[in-house]
Structures are given as structure tokens and as C-alpha cells.
Design an enzyme around this catalytic site. Structure first.
Site, PDB file in Angstrom:
ATOM      1  N   ARG A   1       3.201 -30.121  35.655  1.00 36.29           N
ATOM      2  CA  ARG A   1       3.193 -31.260  34.735  1.00 36.29           C
ATOM      3  C   ARG A   1       2.554 -32.451  35.435  1.00 36.29           C
ATOM      4  O   ARG A   1       2.726 -32.621  36.661  1.00 36.29           O
ATOM      5  CB  ARG A   1       4.625 -31.633  34.319  1.00 36.29           C
TER       6      ARG A   1
ATOM      7  N   HIS B   1      -5.178 -28.666  30.300  1.00 40.28           N
ATOM      8  CA  HIS B   1      -3.891 -27.994  30.057  1.00 40.28           C
ATOM      9  C   HIS B   1      -4.083 -26.622  29.394  1.00 40.28           C
ATOM     10  O   HIS B   1      -3.603 -26.383  28.278  1.00 40.28           O
ATOM     11  CB  HIS B   1      -2.961 -28.882  29.222  1.00 40.28           C
TER      12      HIS B   1
END
Ligand code: NDP
Ligand code: OXD
Length: 309
Positions: free
Chosen positions: A224, A272
Site C-alpha cells: 500500500r 496498482h
């Protein structure tokens, strides 16, 4: 029997179709279409709009479409007694391994450097790194980290791992907890972050941590954006202590155009996509959990809200 699907990435219809085909007896609603919100007890969610759960007063179970649940645990509007599950899936794990292995080789063989040379028509052979010369350190030895460790070992890499609880894995050295972190880092030439984002792991990839890696280490963050202190990474790369980084996740996604990562020659960025939940692979476990919930049985891959992952 009704479930609301909440996600903002344009993939609601794809998931709804896959779920509906597999379980025609359940009514699946997009959160954007008309449905009786006050009667819905189950949601399947990926990065929801803030405040949406206020509209669902009967909510009792939320399934994340992904492995991470930080976006759910950070939402103060989700009552503490709502059950939360996450995805644990061998396809998600092998996709992650493939991505990280690709990133490692692109670093070891200078592929990004040559791509940028190519654009400028520069011929500049540079020394490369061999598998036997590199130890990969994995932070987070869970579903994804442990699969990656096996795959790297199979290819011939030396691997070390770090997690909260101690692991005993015959082919690699494992470290755990704060006390063993420095030793883990001192052995790591390529650091892969596969931790969940929790209060303990927020900003963990910072200057003091980078300083504990051997000079020339490479950083791969596929967990993250909140794990990384962006300016510390840039500073340690510019000083030459870190030789570069591959990043898949960011504080803000999409990353704002003015962010310095975009133009940094030693940072490889992807949007991502390291490992994306595959509907065919994941629908069976979502439905299994739905039926378990309805029968009052224990759920698969339930998250501990206390632990934060
Ligand atoms: P798991 O929960 O299976 O594993 C988490 C690991 O991190 C465990 O080994 C755990 O230790 C360790 N850990 C947690 N907190 C700490 C801490 N404070 N100190 C040391 N170790 C800690 O997660 P997954 O492997 O399934 O996924 C990891 C993350 O990857 C997800 O949370 C998500 O954010 C990210 N992800 C990113 C994707 C992408 O496309 N970029 C795709 C999928 C996931 P222990 O074993 O002791 O519990
Ligand atoms: C996940 C992700 O957590 O895609 O599954 O990031």
C-alpha cells in the site's frame, strides 16, 4: 437474499454478472441502482465512497473483493460488529509472484535504464546482477509473501522474510518482530513490501529503515502507498544509498500528475496492477462465505479488526 456490490472502478457489471451466473437465487445489486438499502445485510466491496455505509443500517457482513481490507478498517462508519472478510486466493498469490519476479529482473538486468537510453539513442553497457548475488527480503510472510518466497527460492534466489509472528521455513531464514527487523534488513539487497496497512506498518518504509539496508539495495512496494514515506525514498535514491524502486501502490491513486515519482529515472511505476482479483477465481469463495454467513457458520478469511488485518 440480496447483496449490494460497491466499487468505483467501472467493474461492477463484470462482477455482478459473474456472481449472478454462479448464484441465480441471490439478487445482486449495484449500489448505484434502485434497491431496498435498509434490508441489505451483505456487501461485496472494493474502495467504497466514504459515507456509503450510513445508508445501510442493517449491514452485518462486508466482503472485500481484494486481499487488503485497510479501506474498510479505516472507515469509522462501519460498526465494530460487522464481519469483514478478505480474499485469499492462489491465483492472486501467483500473479503477485510473477509481478515481483518481473520487477526484480528488470532491476538486475538494467532494463528500465536501457529503455531510457534507447529513447535517447545511447549505447552504454552497464554491469548486471546475477540471481546468486542477490538476497530478496520479504516484509510480510502471509498468503502473498510466503508464495513469493517459494517461487523465488525455486528460481534460485536467496530469500529472507520478516513477519509479526515467527515462521519456520526450511529453505529460508525468517525474522519476526521489531527486535529482529534490523538483522533482516542487513541481509536484504532487494526489499519487497507485502505487509497489510495497519497503524503499526504505516510509514514503515522510511529513511531509518532504508538506512539499515546495505548500500545499493532495491525497493519494491506492492502493498500500500501508506507504507512508504515518498520523500524519504526519493532522498535515499538521490543520495545513492538505494539504487531504485518499483512501485505499484501510492498514497493517492491515481497518483497526481505533479508527483515527483512520475519523472524519476530510477523509479519504475505501475498503476496498482501487481495482482488483481480475478472474478472466476474469487467468486466461489465470495459465495461460499455468503452461504456460511446466512447459516451462521464461521467465515473463511475473516479479518481480525483487533490485529488490523
Ligand atoms: P496476509 O494478511 O496474509 O499477510 C500479512 C503478513 O504481514 C503476515 O505475515 C503478517 O505477520 C505480517 N505483518 C502484519 N503486521 C505486521 C507487523 N506489524 N510487523 C511485521 N509483520 C507484520 O496478507 P496478504 O499476503 O494476503 O496481502 C498483503 C498485502 O498485499 C495486502 O494487505 C494488500 O495491501 C497488498 N496487496 C496488493 C496488491 C497489489 O496489486 N498491489 C494485490 C493484493 C494484495 P503474521 O504472519 O505474523 O500474521
Ligand atoms: C488487494 C489489492 O488488496 O488489489 O487485493 O490491492
Amino acid at each position: 437474499m440480496s447483496v449490494v456490490i460497491i466499487r468505483q472502478d467501472g467493474k461492477i457489471e463484470e462482477w455482478k454478472l459473474a456472481l449472478q451466473l454462479a448464484a441465480p437465487e441471490i439478487n445482486f445489486y449495484s449500489y448505484l441502482e434502485d434497491h431496498q438499502k435498509d434490508r441489505i445485510e451483505v456487501a461485496m466491496v472494493w474502495k467504497h465512497p466514504q459515507g456509503i455505509f450510513k445508508e445501510y443500517p442493517s449491514m452485518r457482513y462486508i466482503a472485500s473483493f481484494g486481499a487488503g481490507v485497510d479501506f474498510l478498517l479505516q472507515d469509522p462508519e462501519i460498526p465494530a460488529d460487522v464481519k469483514i472478510t478478505r480474499v485469499v486466493d492462489p491465483v492472486l498469490a501467483s500473479d503477485m509472484s510473477e509481478y515481483v519476479i518481473g520487477a526484480l529482473f528488470s532491476f538486475m538486468k538494467n532494463l528500465i535504464h536501457y529503455r531510457s537510453d534507447q529513447i535517447k539513442a545511447i549505447w552504454d553497457p552497464t554491469p548486471y546482477i546475477r540471481i546468486r548475488d542477490l538476497t530478496v527480503g520479504i516484509m510480510g510472510m502471509g498468503a502473498l509473501g510466503s508464495c513469493l518466497a517459494k517461487d523465488l527460492y525455486r528460481i534460485g534466489f536467496k530469500v529472507v522474510g520478516w513477519s509479526r509472528s515467527k515462521k519456520n521455513i526450511d529453505f529460508m531464514e525468517c525474522f519476526s518482530g521489531e527486535k529482529q527487523r534490523a538483522e533482516f534488513l542487513s541481509k536484504t539487497n532487494a526489499l519487497v513490501c507485502l505487509l497489510p496497512l495497519t497503524p503499526e506498518t504505516t510509514n514503515i518504509l522510511n529513511k531509518p529503515l532504508f538506512g539499515q539496508l546495505p548500500p545499493g539495495a532495491y525497493v519494491i512496494n506492492v502493498a500500500r502507498g501508506g507504507h512508504l514515506v515518498d520523500e524519504d525514498l526519493i532522498d535515499m535514491i538521490n543520495r545513492g544509498h538505494i539504487s531504485g524502486a518499483c512501485l505499484d501502490v501510492y498514497h493517492q491513486e491515481p497518483l497526481p500528475k505533479q508527483h515527483p515519482f512520475w519523472a524519476h529515472p530510477k523509479i519504475l511505476m505501475t498503476p496498482h496492477v501487481a495482482s488483481v482479483s480475478d472474478a472466476q477465481a474469487v467468486v466461489p469463495q465470495l459465495l461460499e462465505n455468503y452461504f456460511r454467513f446466512k447459516k451462521g457458520e464461521a467465515l473463511l478469511n475473516e479479518v481480525s479488526t483487533l490485529r488490523g488485518y
